[in-house]
Design an enzyme around this catalytic site. Sequence first.
Site, mmCIF file in Angstrom:
data_model
loop_
_atom_site.group_PDB
_atom_site.id
_atom_site.type_symbol
_atom_site.label_atom_id
_atom_site.label_comp_id
_atom_site.label_asym_id
_atom_site.label_seq_id
_atom_site.Cartn_x
_atom_site.Cartn_y
_atom_site.Cartn_z
ATOM 1 N N THR A 54 37.763 33.152 66.737
ATOM 2 C CA THR A 54 39.191 33.172 67.063
ATOM 3 C C THR A 54 39.936 32.086 66.299
ATOM 4 O O THR A 54 41.045 32.302 65.810
ATOM 5 C CB THR A 54 39.404 33.001 68.584
ATOM 6 O OG1 THR A 54 38.738 34.080 69.251
ATOM 7 C CG2 THR A 54 40.879 33.015 68.948
ATOM 8 N N CYS A 55 39.311 30.927 66.173
ATOM 9 C CA CYS A 55 39.949 29.798 65.489
ATOM 10 C C CYS A 55 40.237 30.132 64.022
ATOM 11 O O CYS A 55 41.310 29.813 63.505
ATOM 12 C CB CYS A 55 39.065 28.555 65.589
ATOM 13 S SG CYS A 55 38.628 28.107 67.289
ATOM 14 N N SER A 56 39.285 30.761 63.362
ATOM 15 C CA SER A 56 39.427 31.078 61.935
ATOM 16 C C SER A 56 40.229 32.343 61.670
ATOM 17 O O SER A 56 40.906 32.440 60.652
ATOM 18 C CB SER A 56 38.047 31.230 61.290
ATOM 19 O OG SER A 56 37.394 29.986 61.211
ATOM 20 N N THR A 113 34.838 28.990 63.841
ATOM 21 C CA THR A 113 34.534 29.889 64.951
ATOM 22 C C THR A 113 35.481 31.090 64.880
ATOM 23 O O THR A 113 36.541 31.000 64.267
ATOM 24 C CB THR A 113 34.655 29.144 66.301
ATOM 25 O OG1 THR A 113 35.948 28.566 66.389
ATOM 26 C CG2 THR A 113 33.588 28.056 66.428
#
Length: 168
Positions: free
Chosen positions: A54-56, A52
């Site tokens: 922000t996560c990546s 996703t």
Amino acid sequence: MIKVGDQLPDVTLMEYSEVEGNGCSIGPNPVKVGEATKGKTIALFALPGAFTPTCSAKHVPGYVEKFNDLKGAGVDEIWCVSVNDAFVMGAWARDQKTNGKVRMLADGSGDFAKATGLTLDLTARGMGVRSNRYSMLVKDGKVQSLNVEAPGKFEVSDAGTMLAQAKA
């Protein structure tokens, strides 16, 4: 909801191993939280999903980048926990180049997220019940600090905040 001073829930997470070694077989391997945290300091961060935005782009890369600093501050291991299966977490680990730095742990059925009380209902967005975005410093299985993000935010669960708490 879990709080500072609480013991982590003793559930089993799964970890995908690319290479056979240290007694691990290739493929998903169980990680019993109680055993895996015993006598260790863990910088644990959780997020809604693999791959996703922000996560990546921010969350995982920050912990990979601060790996040496966190180790220098006494952190034994860094864990990323997400409600995804072990194969997805393994593919994401390859993509994010986390090998040897961040353990990418799958909470496939959301047992850890539910047991901590840190779930996020993204059913309306087609993602089901996931983990909230947060970080915690864990010593010998007990929560020392807990940083839960407000919905849609990325301000307190980052690697810099965790590093400051590990140094304190």
